[in-house]
Design an enzyme around this catalytic site. Structure first.
Site, PDB file in Angstrom:
ATOM      1  N   ASP A 181      84.515  82.356 -32.474  1.00  0.00           N
ATOM      2  CA  ASP A 181      84.769  81.064 -31.867  1.00  0.00           C
ATOM      3  C   ASP A 181      83.492  80.586 -31.186  1.00  0.00           C
ATOM      4  O   ASP A 181      82.449  81.251 -31.256  1.00  0.00           O
ATOM      5  CB  ASP A 181      85.928  81.125 -30.864  1.00  0.00           C
ATOM      6  CG  ASP A 181      86.768  79.859 -30.890  1.00  0.00           C
ATOM      7  OD1 ASP A 181      86.219  78.785 -30.592  1.00  0.00           O
ATOM      8  OD2 ASP A 181      87.960  79.941 -31.218  1.00  0.00           O
ATOM      9  N   HIS A 239      84.607  75.387 -34.201  1.00  0.00           N
ATOM     10  CA  HIS A 239      84.612  76.612 -33.404  1.00  0.00           C
ATOM     11  C   HIS A 239      83.464  77.519 -33.851  1.00  0.00           C
ATOM     12  O   HIS A 239      83.624  78.732 -34.014  1.00  0.00           O
ATOM     13  CB  HIS A 239      85.954  77.329 -33.515  1.00  0.00           C
ATOM     14  CG  HIS A 239      87.083  76.571 -32.881  1.00  0.00           C
ATOM     15  ND1 HIS A 239      87.271  76.519 -31.510  1.00  0.00           N
ATOM     16  CD2 HIS A 239      88.062  75.799 -33.417  1.00  0.00           C
ATOM     17  CE1 HIS A 239      88.337  75.762 -31.242  1.00  0.00           C
ATOM     18  NE2 HIS A 239      88.831  75.307 -32.384  1.00  0.00           N
ATOM     19  N   GLU A 250      90.722  71.835 -35.202  1.00  0.00           N
ATOM     20  CA  GLU A 250      89.949  71.173 -34.142  1.00  0.00           C
ATOM     21  C   GLU A 250      88.482  70.974 -34.508  1.00  0.00           C
ATOM     22  O   GLU A 250      87.595  71.113 -33.659  1.00  0.00           O
ATOM     23  CB  GLU A 250      90.069  71.962 -32.832  1.00  0.00           C
ATOM     24  CG  GLU A 250      91.493  72.031 -32.295  1.00  0.00           C
ATOM     25  CD  GLU A 250      91.613  72.816 -31.017  1.00  0.00           C
ATOM     26  OE1 GLU A 250      92.500  72.493 -30.202  1.00  0.00           O
ATOM     27  OE2 GLU A 250      90.844  73.775 -30.828  1.00  0.00           O
TER      28      GLU A 250
END
Length: 774
Positions: free
Chosen positions: A210, A281, A344
């Protein structure tokens, strides 16, 4: 930095730990020779079919334990180890198919016979037989027998005769752990796997990369862990208090450690699904190799939470990098699935990059989502060529889904519905129902996390197969998964608190037929599971088993109405004279001040959790902690329960704060006779990336050099009735005490708002306690 301030002691909130009753006395104690009376089975998850029969069978240290073949011997050995570790009888495994005692048997599978995870368990006065056609099923039968033998916890245990025919409802019964934000040791991972196995969960989704850390060794790219495996935490958490030098937060798993964990999981019939997140990420990877990023500029491993805009670029060389990473990943993880994230991925960098736009034209991607789909499809082909299946978060639906992809639906169930209707397999994992980083009660003893609660009942009630899904597509729902993100979970104790006992509810939904689920019955079986947690050293949350208190005071009359409750609805007992709680709470108590209330939750006459002790007097009624205050309507959004940034070691203070507009509201505050408002405040770094939500971050402009504390009447949009300047920094202890005088004539009950003016970046003021000054 600030030290934890024990304001709760000042407002009369003190908690004393009451240890739950453990297992039985050891051999040699007088009680150890007694036989436990048979009790109704308290199994979690509940079996698909269980029939009670006449008679009992007693298990003690002399009970023979037989296993006929190698697979059965492995299961019997693990069963014996589990029983001994839970203070049960010590049993020795004997090879063969003897009569009587406990027998583990692998039967030959027949066409159309038992599923691999199915088993039968028979207890009769003549002995116990556990049978299955596969080692997995036999192991789950052993877990059921272990649960039966650990309800009473004595050395000699009388089990009721019964027949269980059991198999799981869903093939995917999962738990995801984020090791990227906060790192867990190999031993801690093993403890999680042990607990999963005892809940009959079979899939461990391991989030390994991440923005805040790259946790898996990739030999071809050593900087991924050398650089990407470390970050400098924000604020005092990233400084040596003596020298002021940076203190990095580091950690990664070597390939040898990963092989060890994979083997350990396989022995417990758990498949590990690794996650390598793309195209977002990605900041830890780009920090290690800047040429992987869109800008090519050096950046640091992120030390903030939230949604970040750093993406991998879309060059052929980066695609080859990702394939090389996956080549090592598939060598380490033999399971059928590899998770590629896809969530995301804010496309701002791609939209602003002329080179990315050119590359999109080269590959025929009409927009940025199609470009992401192009990457996902490329990785899917690579994984299929390596005998693996791609799975990703539901954003991979956007721009077109690869043919063999499986979708993990987290933004509600809609993505899962869409994927199933397109003929793709789905794992249901909605954030609103299965995320364990959300708090589970409104207790002030909850650790940091997202204060929007996801209760045990809410998780238990979740149904993975949507009623709206057509019958012909329901087989695409592989199962469900609970997810544990760790931005706010700094240590293993808090991790266990967040996971248990809610994971037991996930386990029952994954295993038990829908018609067999019964929440009140689950609550009746849960105390036995808590005793198992105690004996196995599983650190479950105590907050669901507390007795909470609500106080409605009448200062003029010198009385208070006290309401007691338990979050799960268990019986509450109390006392008002300082003694042990024995009186059963049935209705609100009207008490004269000062008063003392001690209360705890009970089940079948035994305490379930800690005793809450509350002292109520005139002074305590004039105070509220941040946990007791409301979120300001309309303006206060995204409430978080945040930990302070320091000290580097030891306990840290915790604050409830809305990061988009930091304000707190004391509803119906009685201002009669009040001359001023006292506020104790701290300050923490604003360590959040908000991406497209950044415009939602608002604050009141400062009027003086460092801003003001403002007190407003009639809510946070009301009139300012008190104000005082803020200092440049808090005191040496990390706090500052502020007083805002109120004008004469402010009386009656009003919704009192407390807020701090000035920009919340790079640091924001947070409220610890507010008190009305007579």
């Amino acid at each position: 930095m600030k030290r934890p301030f024990t304001h709760r002691a000042l407002v009369g909130l003190a908690f004393t730990l009451l240890i739950l009753a453990g297992c039985s006395p050891k051999a040699g104690d007088d009680a150890a020779v007694a036989v436990t009376a048979p009790v109704a089975p308290a199994l979690i998850p509940m079996p698909a079919d269980m029939q009670m029969r006449e008679g009992t069978f007693t298990v003690d240290g002399g009970t023979p334990l037989f296993a006929a073949d190698q697979a059965a011997t492995r299961v019997a050995g693990r069963f014996a180890g589990l029983l001994a570790s839970a203070n049960g009888p010590a049993l020795a495994v004997a090879k063969g198919d003897g009569q009587g005692g406990i027998r583990f048997i692998i039967e030959q599978a027949t066409a159309g016979g038992q599923a691999p995870e199915a088993y039968t368990l028979d207890i009769s006065p003549d002995g116990i037989i556990v049978k299955a056609t596969d080692e997995r099923g036999l192991f789950y039968g052993a877990v059921t027998l272990w649960q039966l033998l650990t309800q009473g916890g004595h050395e000699r245990i009388a089990l009721p005769a019964l027949h269980i025919q059991d198999a799981p409802r869903f093939a995917w019964r999962g738990f995801m752990l984020d090791s990227a934000r906060h790192f867990q040791s190999v031993d801690e991972i093993k403890k999680i796997l042990d607990a999963m196995a005892l809940h009959k969960l079979n899939t461990f989704h391991w989030h390994l990369t991440d923005d805040q850390g790259w946790r898996i060794e990739i030999k071809r790219y050593p900087r991924l862990t050398e650089v990407g495996g470390c970050r400098i935490p924000a604020g005092d958490a990233g400084k040596d208090p003596a020298t002021g030098k940076p203190v990095p937060y580091c950690g990664y798993y070597t390939q040898a450690q990963i092989r060890e964990v994979v083997k350990y999981a396989a022995e417990r019939h758990i498949t590990i699904v690794p996650e390598i997140d793309v195209p977002g990420h990605a900041q830890a990877a780009v920090a290690a190799y800047p040429e992987l990023g869109v800008t090519g500029k050096p950046i640091h491993v992120l030390n903030e939470w939230g949604v970040n805009t750093t993406l991998f670029n879309v060059e052929e060389s980066t695609f080859e990098f990702l394939e090389n990473v996956l080549a090592e990943v598939v060598e380490l993880f033999p399971g059928p699935y590899v998770h590629v994230g896809g969530d995301e991925a804010v496309k701002d960098q791609w939209q602003a990059s002329a080179r990315v736009q050119q590359r999109m034209r080269e590959v025929g991607a009409k927009d940025e989502m199609a470009m992401q789909s192009h990457l996902i499809k490329r990785l899917e082909k690579f994984l299929v060529a390596h005998d693996r299946r791609l799975i990703g978060w539901d954003e991979i639906l956007e721009g077109g889904l690869p043919a063999e992809a499986t979708v993990m639906s987290w933004r509600g169930i809609e993505g899962g519905l869409e994927a199933a209707r397109q003929g793709h397999d789905v794992v249901m994992s909605p954030s609103s129902e299965t995320y364990l980083d959300y708090l589970q009660t409104d207790s002030p003893n909850e650790p940091p996390g997202r204060p929007a609660t996801i209760t045990l009942q809410q998780i238990y009630a979740f149904e993975p197969v949507p009623a709206a899904l057509e019958d012909g597509q329901k087989h695409h729902i592989l199962g469900l998964q609970a997810n544990m993100w760790t931005e706010h979970t700094r240590n293993f104790q808090r991790l266990q608190h967040n996971i248990f006992p809610r994971l037991a509810a996930v386990a029952e939904t994954g295993w038990t037929p829908q018609a067999g689920k019964d929440y009140p019955d689950f609550l009746a079986r849960l105390p036995a599971q808590l005793r198992r947690y105690d004996t196995m050293g599983i650190g479950y949350a105590k907050t669901p088993f507390e007795a909470g208190i609500a106080i409605d005071d009448d200062r003029k009359a010198g009385t208070a109405e006290v309401k007691l409750s338990n979050p799960l609805g268990y019986e509450v007992r109390y006392s008002t004279d300082g003694s042990e709680p024995t009186a059963v709470y049935r209705s609100p108590l009207t008490l004269k001040l000062p008063a003392q209330v001690r209360a705890t939750a009970f089940f079948e006459g035994k305490p379930l959790g800690s005793v809450g002790e509350y002292r109520i007097d005139a002074a305590s009624l004039l105070r509220r902690s941040d946990e007791q205050l409301a979120v300001c309507p309309d303006t206060g959004r995204l409430l978080l329960r945040l930990e302070d940034d320091g000290p580097l070691q030891g306990e840290r203070a915790i604050f409830n704060v809305t990061i988009f507009y930091p304000c707190w509201q004391w509803n119906a505050a009685d201002l009669d006779g009040v001359s001023a408002v006292n506020v104790r405040a701290g300050r923490i770094p604003y360590y959040f990336q908000l991406a497209h939500d950044e415009p939602s971050r608002t604050f009141e402009p400062a009027k003086t050099a460092h801003g003001e504390l403002e007190i407003r009447a009639n809510g946070c949009n009301g009139k300012v009735i008190g104000s005082t300047p803020l200092p440049a920094a808090p005191g040496a202890d990390g706090f500052v005490d502020l007083t805002a005088a109120l004008p004469e004539g402010i009386t009656g009950k009003q919704d009192l708002c407390v807020l701090f003016t000035g920009d919340t970046r790079p640091d924001m003021w947070v409220l610890d306690e507010v008190a009305l000054q007579p």
